[in-house]
Scaffold this active site. Structure first.
Site, PDB file in Angstrom:
ATOM      1  N   GLU A   1      28.829  37.582  31.212  1.00 23.02           N
ATOM      2  CA  GLU A   1      27.956  38.138  30.162  1.00 23.02           C
ATOM      3  C   GLU A   1      28.049  37.352  28.845  1.00 23.02           C
ATOM      4  OE1 GLU A   1      28.969  42.296  29.972  1.00 23.02           O
ATOM      5  OE2 GLU A   1      28.439  42.640  32.056  1.00 23.02           O
TER       6      GLU A   1
ATOM      7  N   GLU B   1      27.075  42.575  41.431  1.00 18.76           N
ATOM      8  CA  GLU B   1      27.516  43.916  40.998  1.00 18.76           C
ATOM      9  C   GLU B   1      26.439  44.975  41.258  1.00 18.76           C
ATOM     10  OE1 GLU B   1      29.096  43.918  37.018  1.00 18.76           O
ATOM     11  OE2 GLU B   1      30.098  41.992  37.268  1.00 18.76           O
TER      12      GLU B   1
HETATM   13  C1  XIL Z   1      33.279  47.796  34.190  1.00 16.03           C
HETATM   14  C2  XIL Z   1      34.243  48.654  35.012  1.00 16.03           C
HETATM   15  O1  XIL Z   1      33.641  49.029  36.233  1.00 16.03           O
HETATM   16  C3  XIL Z   1      34.618  49.892  34.190  1.00 16.03           C
HETATM   17  O2  XIL Z   1      35.587  50.651  34.913  1.00 16.03           O
HETATM   18  C4  XIL Z   1      35.149  49.487  32.835  1.00 16.03           C
HETATM   19  O3  XIL Z   1      35.363  50.660  32.075  1.00 16.03           O
HETATM   20  C5  XIL Z   1      34.152  48.580  32.107  1.00 16.03           C
HETATM   21  O4  XIL Z   1      33.852  47.434  32.926  1.00 16.03           O
HETATM   22  N1  XIL Z   1      29.717  44.234  34.165  1.00 16.03           N
HETATM   23  C6  XIL Z   1      30.873  43.670  34.536  1.00 16.03           C
HETATM   24  C7  XIL Z   1      32.039  44.478  34.943  1.00 16.03           C
HETATM   25  O5  XIL Z   1      30.948  42.427  34.679  1.00 16.03           O
HETATM   26  O6  XIL Z   1      33.300  43.845  34.680  1.00 16.03           O
HETATM   27  C8  XIL Z   1      31.989  45.844  34.292  1.00 16.03           C
HETATM   28  O7  XIL Z   1      33.014  46.617  34.892  1.00 16.03           O
HETATM   29  C9  XIL Z   1      30.618  46.480  34.508  1.00 16.03           C
HETATM   30  C10 XIL Z   1      29.538  45.640  33.889  1.00 16.03           C
END
Ligand code: XIL
Length: 372
Positions: free
Chosen positions: A168, A283
Site C-alpha cells: 500500500e 487478499e
Molecule cells: C489487516 C489485518 O487483517 C487486521 O487484523 C489488522 O488489524 C490490520 O491489518 N491490507 C493488508 C493487510 O495488506 O495487512 C491488512 O491486514 C488488511 C488490509
C-alpha cells in the site's frame, strides 16, 4: 535476540523449538511441535498442473487453538500468508530486538503440511511498533529498514518464495502533490524507500519473487482511476531505475457497494504485462456490510461480485495465485472496520464461521481451473 543467517536445518530445528516454545504450557498435539496436526500425515493438496494455486491469510493463534480451522486450512490451501505474524509489530517489537516465535510456528506448520508461505510485509505504514516513530532522519531510516529486511528475509531464505515487499505505497487519493501514503519510510526516505526495500530483499534472497501489493484499484470512480494511474506511474519509475520487482498484488478487498471497473482493471493489467510483471490476487474478500442481511441472498451476491472481479482479471491474465484474506468468517478482519448496521455477522470469506463451504469458494474454484 541477534540473528544470523540460519542454515535450513538450523531454521527448521529453531522453528520446531519456537513452535513448542511459542505455546508455553500448551503441549502440541500428542507432544508434537505445537502446530503439528493429525492431518500432517494426510497427503498435501497436490498442486494440480495448470490450476491456479489457492491460499488464505492464516492466524497463528487460531492454528494453535482451533483444530477444525487448522484442518480446513490443510484441506483447502496450497499456500498461506501470515495475517500479522510477519509484520514489524510482531517481528520487531523493540529497536534491535526481533521476535520470531509466531512466524516460525507458522513456517513450521506450513512445512509439516507441505503448504507454501507468502511473506507479508516488509515496508508498510501499518502495524508499526512505536519505537519507529523516533526514527529521526534519512540515515537512520535506511539503516533500520535495511537491517529489518536483511534479518527477516535471510532467516527465511529459500522457505518463502514470494514477499509482499511493498504494501500500500499509494496515498488514498494520489495526486501531483501527495503520491505516497504517509509512513516513516515515505517521510524519511521519500520514493527511495521502495528502491531500498526491493533491492535489500533481492540481496537477502535472490530467488524470492518481489511483489508490490495495493488495494482500491478494482473499482469504477475517479479516486480508483487516480490510484490506477499513480500505480502505473510508480511501476514505470521503478522499471526506469532498474529496481527489481516481479509482480503486483491486487489485494481485491471488494466493497459490495462499488462497481468493478472491468475496462480500467484490464487496462491496468495490460500495463503490468507491458512491464513484464506478474499478477497475484493477494487478499480477496467481499466487504458485505451494505448488502442485504438474508444469508442465502448475501452469499450469492458476494460470490457474484467476486466472480465479476475474477472474470475481469482472468479474461486477460492468469494470476500466479488467488488468496483470500482469511479462509473462514470465523476469523476475518472485516468487522473490525466494517461492522454491519443490522448487527449480523459479516460473511466476506469462502467458508462460513462453521467452516461450511460457500458459493464464494465455488467461484474461486471455477476460476482457478479456467484455462486462459
Ligand atoms: C489487516 C489485518 O487483517 C487486521 O487484523 C489488522 O488489524 C490490520 O491489518 N491490507 C493488508 C493487510 O495488506 O495487512 C491488512 O491486514 C488488511 C488490509
Amino acid at each position: 535476540m541477534s540473528t544470523t543467517a540460519h542454515s535450513r536445518r538450523d531454521f527448521l530445528a529453531c522453528a520446531a523449538k519456537a513452535a513448542a516454545l511459542g505455546v508455553s504450557g500448551t503441549a502440541g498435539l500428542s507432544g508434537a511441535p505445537a502446530f503439528a496436526t493429525t492431518l500432517s500425515q494426510s497427503p498435501a493438496i497436490t498442486a494440480d498442473a495448470g490450476v491456479i494455486p489457492y491460499g488464505a491469510a492464516a492466524r497463528s493463534d487460531a492454528l494453535l487453538s482451533d483444530p477444525s480451522y487448522r484442518a480446513a486450512i490443510v484441506a483447502n490451501c496450497q499456500m498461506i500468508v501470515p495475517e500479522s505474524e510477519m509484520k514489524w509489530l510482531e517481528l520487531h517489537p523493540t529497536r534491535g530486538e526481533y521476535s520470531f516465535g509466531k512466524a516460525d510456528a507458522i513456517m513450521d506448520f506450513a512445512r509439516q503440511n507441505k503448504i507454501e508461505v507468502r511473506g507479508h510485509t516488509l515496508a508498510w505504514y501499518g502495524a508499526m511498533p512505536t519505537w519507529t516513530e523516533a526514527i529521526a532522519d534519512r540515515a537512520e531510516a535506511e539503516r533500520e529498514l535495511v537491517d529489518h529486511i536483511g534479518t527477516v528475509v535471510s532467516r527465511y531464505r529459500g522457505a518463502i518464495p514470494s514477499w509482499d515487499v511493498i504494501n500500500e505505497p499509494l496515498a488514498d487519493w494520489p495526486d501531483g502533490e501527495s503520491l505516497f501514503r504517509p509512513s516513516v519510510w515515505a517521510t524519511r526516505l521519500g520514493p527511495d524507500y521502495l528502491d531500498i526495500a526491493l533491492r535489500e530483499t533481492a540481496a537477502a534472497d535472490p530467488d524470492a519473487r518481489l511483489v508490490l501489493n495495493e488495494y482500491d484499484v478494482e473499482f469504477k470512480g475517479p479516486r480508483f482511476a487516480a490510484r490506477r494511474k499513480a500505480l502505473i506511474g510508480l511501476l514505470r519509475s521503478l522499471r526506469d531505475r532498474d529496481v527489481p520487482l516481479h509482480a503486483v498484488g491486487l489485494q481485491a478487498h471488494l466493497f459490495a457497494d462499488r462497481r468493478i471497473d472491468r475496462d480500467g482493471l484490464q487496462e491496468l493489467l495490460a500495463e503490468f504485462a507491458a512491464l513484464g510483471l506478474d499478477v497475484l490476487v493477494t487478499e480477496l474478500d467481499v466487504i458485505d456490510y451494505r448488502l442485504p442481511g438474508k444469508i442465502g441472498e448475501r452469499d450469492a451476491l458476494v460470490a457474484r461480485i467476486a466472480g465479476q472481479f475474477l472474470q475481469s482479471v482472468c479474461d486477460v491474465v492468469r494470476p500466479k495465485a488467488i488468496l483470500t484474506w482469511g479462509l473462514s468468517d470465523r476469523y476475518t478482519w472485516v468487522p473490525t472496520y466494517f461492522k454491519r448496521p443490522d448487527g449480523m455477522a459479516n460473511r466476506p470469506l469462502p467458508f462460513d464461521a462453521d467452516l461450511k463451504r460457500k458459493p464464494l469458494f465455488d467461484v474461486i474454484e471455477q476460476f482457478r481451473r479456467k484455462a486462459l
